[in-house]
Design an enzyme around this catalytic site. Structure first.
Site, PDB file in Angstrom:
ATOM      1  N   ASP A  23       1.335  -2.939 -10.691  1.00  0.00           N
ATOM      2  CA  ASP A  23       1.025  -2.516  -9.321  1.00  0.00           C
ATOM      3  C   ASP A  23       1.917  -3.267  -8.332  1.00  0.00           C
ATOM      4  O   ASP A  23       1.624  -4.388  -7.943  1.00  0.00           O
ATOM      5  CB  ASP A  23      -0.461  -2.789  -9.035  1.00  0.00           C
ATOM      6  CG  ASP A  23      -0.866  -2.309  -7.636  1.00  0.00           C
ATOM      7  OD1 ASP A  23      -0.066  -1.589  -7.003  1.00  0.00           O
ATOM      8  OD2 ASP A  23      -1.989  -2.644  -7.202  1.00  0.00           O
TER       9      ASP A  23
ATOM     10  N   LYS B  40       3.622  -4.807  -2.050  1.00  0.00           N
ATOM     11  CA  LYS B  40       2.929  -6.100  -2.027  1.00  0.00           C
ATOM     12  C   LYS B  40       3.937  -7.204  -1.723  1.00  0.00           C
ATOM     13  O   LYS B  40       5.122  -7.057  -2.029  1.00  0.00           O
ATOM     14  CB  LYS B  40       2.318  -6.378  -3.413  1.00  0.00           C
ATOM     15  CG  LYS B  40       1.056  -5.618  -3.720  1.00  0.00           C
ATOM     16  CD  LYS B  40       0.490  -6.044  -5.062  1.00  0.00           C
ATOM     17  CE  LYS B  40      -0.739  -5.251  -5.425  1.00  0.00           C
ATOM     18  NZ  LYS B  40      -1.891  -5.471  -4.535  1.00  0.00           N
TER      19      LYS B  40
ATOM     20  N   ARG C  87      -8.143   3.567  -6.913  1.00  0.00           N
ATOM     21  CA  ARG C  87      -9.156   4.589  -6.637  1.00  0.00           C
ATOM     22  C   ARG C  87      -8.583   5.997  -6.787  1.00  0.00           C
ATOM     23  O   ARG C  87      -9.314   6.947  -7.058  1.00  0.00           O
ATOM     24  CB  ARG C  87      -9.787   4.336  -5.258  1.00  0.00           C
ATOM     25  CG  ARG C  87      -8.850   4.396  -4.114  1.00  0.00           C
ATOM     26  CD  ARG C  87      -9.388   3.666  -2.881  1.00  0.00           C
ATOM     27  NE  ARG C  87      -9.307   2.215  -3.008  1.00  0.00           N
ATOM     28  CZ  ARG C  87      -9.772   1.353  -2.101  1.00  0.00           C
ATOM     29  NH1 ARG C  87     -10.353   1.791  -1.008  1.00  0.00           N
ATOM     30  NH2 ARG C  87      -9.662   0.059  -2.298  1.00  0.00           N
TER      31      ARG C  87
HETATM   32  N1  BES Z   1      -4.649  -4.073  -7.955  1.00  0.00           N
HETATM   33  C1  BES Z   1      -5.040  -4.348  -6.634  1.00  0.00           C
HETATM   34  C2  BES Z   1      -6.255  -5.244  -6.535  1.00  0.00           C
HETATM   35  C3  BES Z   1      -6.118  -6.640  -7.083  1.00  0.00           C
HETATM   36  C4  BES Z   1      -5.879  -7.688  -6.223  1.00  0.00           C
HETATM   37  C5  BES Z   1      -6.286  -6.898  -8.421  1.00  0.00           C
HETATM   38  C6  BES Z   1      -5.771  -8.978  -6.702  1.00  0.00           C
HETATM   39  C7  BES Z   1      -6.181  -8.187  -8.899  1.00  0.00           C
HETATM   40  C8  BES Z   1      -5.934  -9.230  -8.043  1.00  0.00           C
HETATM   41  C9  BES Z   1      -5.359  -3.052  -5.907  1.00  0.00           C
HETATM   42  O1  BES Z   1      -4.669  -1.936  -6.311  1.00  0.00           O
HETATM   43  C10 BES Z   1      -5.035  -3.280  -4.472  1.00  0.00           C
HETATM   44  O2  BES Z   1      -3.897  -3.526  -4.177  1.00  0.00           O
HETATM   45  N2  BES Z   1      -6.040  -3.194  -3.619  1.00  0.00           N
HETATM   46  C11 BES Z   1      -5.865  -3.391  -2.221  1.00  0.00           C
HETATM   47  C12 BES Z   1      -6.709  -2.387  -1.505  1.00  0.00           C
HETATM   48  C13 BES Z   1      -6.455  -2.290  -0.028  1.00  0.00           C
HETATM   49  C14 BES Z   1      -5.077  -1.766   0.237  1.00  0.00           C
HETATM   50  C15 BES Z   1      -7.518  -1.401   0.568  1.00  0.00           C
HETATM   51  C16 BES Z   1      -6.310  -4.812  -1.865  1.00  0.00           C
HETATM   52  O3  BES Z   1      -7.277  -5.299  -2.468  1.00  0.00           O
HETATM   53  O4  BES Z   1      -5.671  -5.438  -1.036  1.00  0.00           O
HETATM   54 ZN    ZN Z   2      -4.037  -1.974  -8.317  1.00  0.00          ZN
HETATM   55 ZN    ZN Z   3      -2.741  -1.758  -5.374  1.00  0.00          ZN
END
Ligand code: BES
Ligand code: ZN
Ligand code: ZN
Length: 506
Positions: free
Chosen positions: A277, A284, A358
């Site tokens: 990801d 990110k 999601r």
């Molecule tokens: N894979 C991430 C969530 C994650 C964060 C997993 C840290 C493991 C460790 C997920 O896809 C993500 O990036 N979520 C975002 C959602 C936001 C954009 C609403 C997040 O948590 O920042």
């Molecule tokens: Zn993710």
């Molecule tokens: Zn993500």
């Protein structure tokens, strides 16, 4: 994996490099420990007097036996107060002892189970013995597939064999059963940790699909993998949308296990399998991004749970569905503002391409409906917010059925793979509505409650049967504990096995 066998013997006569003795918390050495202490000329009494060892949970004391016992060394490990003893506490103590034995360069060790014969009657004895095997097996995990020269020159010492020693000969059958169960569970958890530890350039969606096929080949499971073409036919625009920025083809992996009458509605387990990801166009930050290879932990848990269910021949029907894709920025990647049409027909405005979990789960949850499930559980490293809320100590459970959540909590407490409920209030449902599509994948600024918002989005695709979302972003990965290594924990396999084993009786 460590080899575990059994023997009936006494602690004074048992020959081994290292005799592990689980000890309850006491004021001074009691029971078996007293006999051992006498043979060791009161060394243990002195340790108690100096408070170097009192049997407190996970306390250890390693002594050289100097010819006073048949064992070369004695490793005492505390299990706390007898009245509070649980299999989970034993699992931790055993993991702690096994790691210390390995660090001390022993190649083999024996764990004496005599103290359990007095305090655990009936099936509890088997449970406790199994916890000794499980704790050691889980703790002794090494991921060194990518190490080359250095370790070949000086290979690290490994504990290769553990013998469970029962005082009485009548325990042979129960120990055989407990060891067999522990080995199957440990092997499934190790497999999950391996999948998660592999970097993104190894563990691609195709790699996950091949792994699933291997599981199926070795068991009573059937495996089906849908590729891009089939997904297009089904209209899985959300899953396909996420994979569009990547050269790695996506995969929807389905494992079917029927352990009871086929007409009985199955439990469906759905896993997020984002093999890396980057965040996509909503990229990110660079620091720590490497850890996002773990974003397929839900998939790993799903596949390993199916493996364990089949190995243990559980009399349940379970379907595992993994939505696998890589989330990359690229010329064809989805952009903030893009609208995707999901398999359910619902349209989704993608306001942040990093909220991709999601999206892939939306289509997998819709696909799950074709099994007319009794219940659906999804596992996903969905939100960073869950780490804010619960750290690495518990996964969040968010769902539509309180009874199901209660049972998951019970299994979490029993296995140490804890879960903690977060709410799913209707205000969160409202906050998923988009101005121009049916849903949006992130809430407007200020709504907060990131983990509940993720769940509220998934709920729109989860169907009417009981459904629980388990956010494992915090528990799937972390620092080492008594029986988990630094990095991938393999969280969820033991939780779900316990849940399914107890599910059918309720
Ligand atoms: N894979 C991430 C969530 C994650 C964060 C997993 C840290 C493991 C460790 C997920 O896809 C993500 O990036 N979520 C975002 C959602 C936001 C954009 C609403 C997040 O948590 O920042
Ligand atoms: Zn993710
Ligand atoms: Zn993500």
């Amino acid at each position: 994996m460590i080899k575990i066998n059994q023997k009936s013997d006494s602690p004074l006569n048992h020959k081994t490099e290292c005799l592990i003795l689980p000890c309850p918390e006491e004021k001074k050495p009691g029971g078996t420990l007293k006999d051992v202490d006498t043979a060791l000329n009161g060394t243990i009494t002195t340790a108690f007097e100096n408070k170097r060892f009192e049997g407190k949970s996970n306390q250890t004391l390693l002594l050289s036996c100097n010819g006073n016992l048949k064992a070369d060394n004695l490793l005492l490990v505390g299990i706390g107060k007898t009245k509070d003893l649980t299999a989970e506490k034993i699992c931790k103590a055993s993991g702690t002892a096994a790691k210390l034995a390995e660090k001390s360069n022993f190649k083999s060790a024996s764990a004496y189970l005599g103290c359990f014969e007095k305090i655990a009657k009936g099936p509890r004895y088997g449970e406790f013995a199994g916890a000794v095997a499980e704790g050691a097996g889980l703790a002794l995990y090494h991921f060194d597939e990518y190490k080359s020269q250095d370790e070949k020159d000086a290979p690290p010492s490994r504990l290769q064999k553990l013998t469970l020693v029962a005082e009485s000969k009548t325990k042979t059958a129960i120990l055989t059963k407990s060891i067999d169960r522990a080995e199957k569970i440990v092997s499934a958890v190790h497999a999950a940790r391996n999948l998660i530890s592999h970097p993104g350039n190894t563990a691609t969606p195709t790699y996950l699909a091949d792994h699933a096929k291997k599981i199926a080949r070795k068991s009573k499971i059937t495996c089906k993998v849908l590729g891009k073409r089939e997904m297009e036919k089904l209209g899985m625009g959300a899953l396909l949308g996420v994979s569009r920025g990547s050269h790695e083809p996506p995969a929807l992996i389905v494992l079917e296990y029927f352990g009871t009458a086929k007409k009985k509605a199955p439990t469906v387990i759905v896993g997020k399998g984002v093999t890396f990801d980057t965040g996509g166009i909503s990229l990110k930050p660079g620091a720590g991004m490497d850890e996002m290879k773990m974003d397929m932990s839900g998939a790993a848990t799903t596949l390993s749970t199916l493996q364990a269910i089949a190995d243990l021949k559980l009399p349940v029907n379970v379907i595992g569905i993994v939505a696998a894709a890589e989330n990359m920025p690229g010329g064809s990647a989805i952009k903030p503002g893009d609208i995707l049409k999901s398999m359910s027909g619902k349209t989704i405005e993608v306001l942040n391409t990093d909220a991709e979990g999601r999206l892939v789960l939306a289509d997998a949850l819709t696909y799950a409906q074709r099994y007319k499930p009794k219940e659906v559980i999804d596992l996903a490293t969905l939100t960073g917010a869950v780490i804010m809320a619960l750290g690495h100590q518990a996964a969040a459970v968010i769902g539509t059925n309180p009874a199901m959540i209660k049972r998951l909590k019970e299994s979490g407490d029993a296995t140490g793979e804890r879960v903690w409920e977060l709410p799913l209030w209707e205000e969160f449902d409202k906050a998923t509505k988009s101005d121009i599509a049916d849903l949006k994948n992130i809430a407007s600024p200020g709504v907060g409650a990131g983990s509940s918002m993720g769940a509220a989005f998934l709920k729109a695709f989860a169907g009417d049967q009981p459904w629980t979302h388990i956010d494992i972003a915090g528990t799937a990965w972390g620092e080492a504990t008594a029986y988990t290594p630094k990095g991938a924990s393999g969280y969820g396999v033991r939780l779900l096995i316990h849940y399914l084993e107890h599910r059918r009786t309720k």
